[in-house]
Design a protein around this motif. Structure first.
Motif, PDB file in Angstrom:
ATOM      1  N   SER A   1       0.833  -1.208   0.000  1.00  0.00           N
ATOM      2  CA  SER A   1       0.000   0.000   0.000  1.00  0.00           C
ATOM      3  C   SER A   1       0.866   1.256   0.000  1.00  0.00           C
ATOM      4  O   SER A   1       0.459   2.290  -0.542  1.00  0.00           O
ATOM      5  N   SER A   2       2.058   1.142   0.545  1.00  0.00           N
ATOM      6  CA  SER A   2       2.986   2.267   0.517  1.00  0.00           C
ATOM      7  C   SER A   2       3.434   2.563  -0.927  1.00  0.00           C
ATOM      8  O   SER A   2       3.500   3.714  -1.343  1.00  0.00           O
ATOM      9  N   ILE A   3       3.690   1.499  -1.684  1.00  0.00           N
ATOM     10  CA  ILE A   3       4.073   1.659  -3.093  1.00  0.00           C
ATOM     11  C   ILE A   3       2.899   2.252  -3.883  1.00  0.00           C
ATOM     12  O   ILE A   3       3.082   3.139  -4.706  1.00  0.00           O
ATOM     13  N   GLU A   4       1.710   1.771  -3.566  1.00  0.00           N
ATOM     14  CA  GLU A   4       0.490   2.293  -4.188  1.00  0.00           C
ATOM     15  C   GLU A   4       0.401   3.814  -4.037  1.00  0.00           C
ATOM     16  O   GLU A   4       0.152   4.532  -4.993  1.00  0.00           O
TER      17      GLU A   4
ATOM     18  N   TRP B   1       2.738   5.914  -3.312  1.00  0.00           N
ATOM     19  CA  TRP B   1       3.836   6.581  -4.040  1.00  0.00           C
ATOM     20  C   TRP B   1       3.500   6.693  -5.527  1.00  0.00           C
ATOM     21  O   TRP B   1       3.696   7.738  -6.145  1.00  0.00           O
ATOM     22  N   ARG B   2       2.959   5.633  -6.097  1.00  0.00           N
ATOM     23  CA  ARG B   2       2.608   5.645  -7.520  1.00  0.00           C
ATOM     24  C   ARG B   2       1.549   6.688  -7.827  1.00  0.00           C
ATOM     25  O   ARG B   2       1.573   7.346  -8.857  1.00  0.00           O
ATOM     26  N   LYS B   3       0.595   6.793  -6.910  1.00  0.00           N
ATOM     27  CA  LYS B   3      -0.517   7.715  -7.156  1.00  0.00           C
ATOM     28  C   LYS B   3      -0.143   9.166  -6.880  1.00  0.00           C
ATOM     29  O   LYS B   3      -0.835  10.068  -7.338  1.00  0.00           O
TER      30      LYS B   3
ATOM     31  N   ALA C   1       2.355  11.021  -7.903  1.00  0.00           N
ATOM     32  CA  ALA C   1       2.840  11.813  -9.042  1.00  0.00           C
ATOM     33  C   ALA C   1       2.853  10.961 -10.304  1.00  0.00           C
ATOM     34  O   ALA C   1       3.157   9.767 -10.240  1.00  0.00           O
ATOM     35  N   HIS C   2       2.526  11.591 -11.389  1.00  0.00           N
ATOM     36  CA  HIS C   2       2.488  10.900 -12.668  1.00  0.00           C
ATOM     37  C   HIS C   2       3.859  10.290 -12.999  1.00  0.00           C
ATOM     38  O   HIS C   2       3.959   9.173 -13.485  1.00  0.00           O
ATOM     39  N   GLU C   3       4.920  11.058 -12.691  1.00  0.00           N
ATOM     40  CA  GLU C   3       6.279  10.560 -12.978  1.00  0.00           C
ATOM     41  C   GLU C   3       6.589   9.282 -12.210  1.00  0.00           C
ATOM     42  O   GLU C   3       7.307   8.427 -12.704  1.00  0.00           O
ATOM     43  N   ASN C   4       6.067   9.216 -11.015  1.00  0.00           N
ATOM     44  CA  ASN C   4       6.307   8.007 -10.217  1.00  0.00           C
ATOM     45  C   ASN C   4       5.728   6.787 -10.919  1.00  0.00           C
ATOM     46  O   ASN C   4       6.332   5.723 -10.950  1.00  0.00           O
ATOM     47  N   GLU C   5       4.550   6.983 -11.493  1.00  0.00           N
ATOM     48  CA  GLU C   5       3.909   5.881 -12.202  1.00  0.00           C
ATOM     49  C   GLU C   5       4.748   5.476 -13.410  1.00  0.00           C
ATOM     50  O   GLU C   5       4.907   4.288 -13.706  1.00  0.00           O
TER      51      GLU C   5
END
Lengths: 144, 202
Positions: A28-31, A33-35, A37-41
């Motif tokens: 859920s922490s990775i989730e 982070w992904r959400k 910022a677009h760059e993170n995704e």
């Protein structure tokens, strides 16, 4: 994932997720982070792609069941046959549609004709009623 | 096996038996290849059949650059990546965001043979311990706990080695993804501006 977007990248956490060893909390922490910022995704997907592509150089493949080549070819062959049958069906359907469209236009025209005739008939009736009324007025005048 | 030019000419004339030969020659290894991406055999078989189906339907348009085999693998990889992209984007974002500029879209031109060669080289550059841990995880699908036990190291060390492997591989393979190059450059600029290594773990 204890980092925020651009400044750091937690490769350990991402590798752990790709390898299927991350805990629910880490997932859920990775989730998040992904959400965030677009760059993170984008970075996430790049790394996942690298992960996926590194898997293909492994020679052994553990398929879940044996491949039935004849059946697979049969399926594909049938699919091709069916796709090639579609053309006459489409033509048939389109000519059927054409006739249906012509029939609909004829029905509309006939319907329109009768509707108009009925409307005209009503108007004549009204005129007749109106003229009857006038006549009776004349009669009244005549009795004066 | 078959003669490449001969079978291609036969295929162009919609020769179904030549197509069957092509199918029977590569179907199984292709399913194995796609399975490595998708991890699901029925889905992998479906993807490979789709690849063949579309090749048959588009025989007039398809241009073979190196070989039909390369074309099949490339198409199979593209299809697999597309499925994965939908999986990860749909599941995570549901209907919020349609992810257009995905790295999964920008890899269409890579030849699978070339890619595999480069991945092998990239893996070879990993430090020994790191490579050992990575291969156990990636190819033997072992959990971190199992790797730690097998090698007599802590789980934390497994985590670090795996993270390191991913970082090195990303660097080694960066130029096969246009998007990756773009981001690498952005991060280098960022590093020079703020004086930190953006890849450093905090």
């Amino acid at each position: 994932m204890n980092h925020d977007s651009k400044n750091s990248l937690d490769y350990d956490a991402l590798a752990k997720q790709f390898a299927g060893s991350a805990t629910d909390h880490e997932l859920s922490s990775i989730e998040r982070w992904r959400k965030s910022a677009h760059e993170n995704e984008v970075i996430y997907q790049q790394l996942y792609l690298v992960w996926l592509d590194t898997g293909v150089i492994n020679d052994s493949t553990k398929l879940s069941s044996e491949i039935n080549l004849d059946q697979a070819w049969g399926n594909l062959n049938q699919r091709i046959d069916e796709s090639e049958k579609i053309i006459p069906i489409t033509k048939q359907r389109s000519s059927w549609r054409k006739y249906a469209a012509i029939a609909a236009v004829i029905i509309l025209l006939i319907g329109g004709y009768f509707t108009t005739m009925i409307a005209i008939g009503d108007q004549e009736m009204m005129q007749l009623q109106a003229s009857t009324e006038i006549k009776s007025i004349d009669l009244n005048d005549g009795t004066k | 096996m078959y003669n490449e030019n001969e079978i291609w000419n036969q295929l162009k004339q919609k020769d179904r038996s030549a197509f069957e030969l092509l199918f029977r020659t590569h179907y199984e290894p292709l399913v194995g290849f796609v399975f490595k991406y998708l991890g699901n055999q029925p889905e992998a078989e479906e993807v490979v059949q789709d690849v063949y189906f579309q090749l048959w339907k588009k025989l007039d348009e398809v241009e073979i650059e190196t070989s039909i085999k390369s074309y099949l693998y490339q198409a199979a990889r593209n299809k697999s990546l597309n499925i994965i992209k939908h999986r990860i984007v749909q599941r995570k974002y549901e209907e919020h965001v349609q992810f257009h500029d995905s790295p999964f879209d920008s890899t269409n031109q890579i030849e699978v043979d070339e890619l595999q060669e480069r991945i092998q080289k990239a893996i070879d550059t990993l430090p020994e311990k790191c490579r050992e841990v990575f291969l156990l995880s990636r190819f033997e699908e072992k959990k971190y706990k199992e790797i730690a036990e097998e090698l007599g190291i802590s789980i934390k060390t497994v985590e670090n080695q795996m993270g390191k492997a991913l970082k090195v591989l990303r660097g080694e393979l960066a130029d096969y993804l246009p998007m990756m190059v773009l981001f690498a450059m952005e991060l280098i600029i960022l590093e020079s501006q703020i004086g930190v290594n953006p890849f450093e773990i905090v």
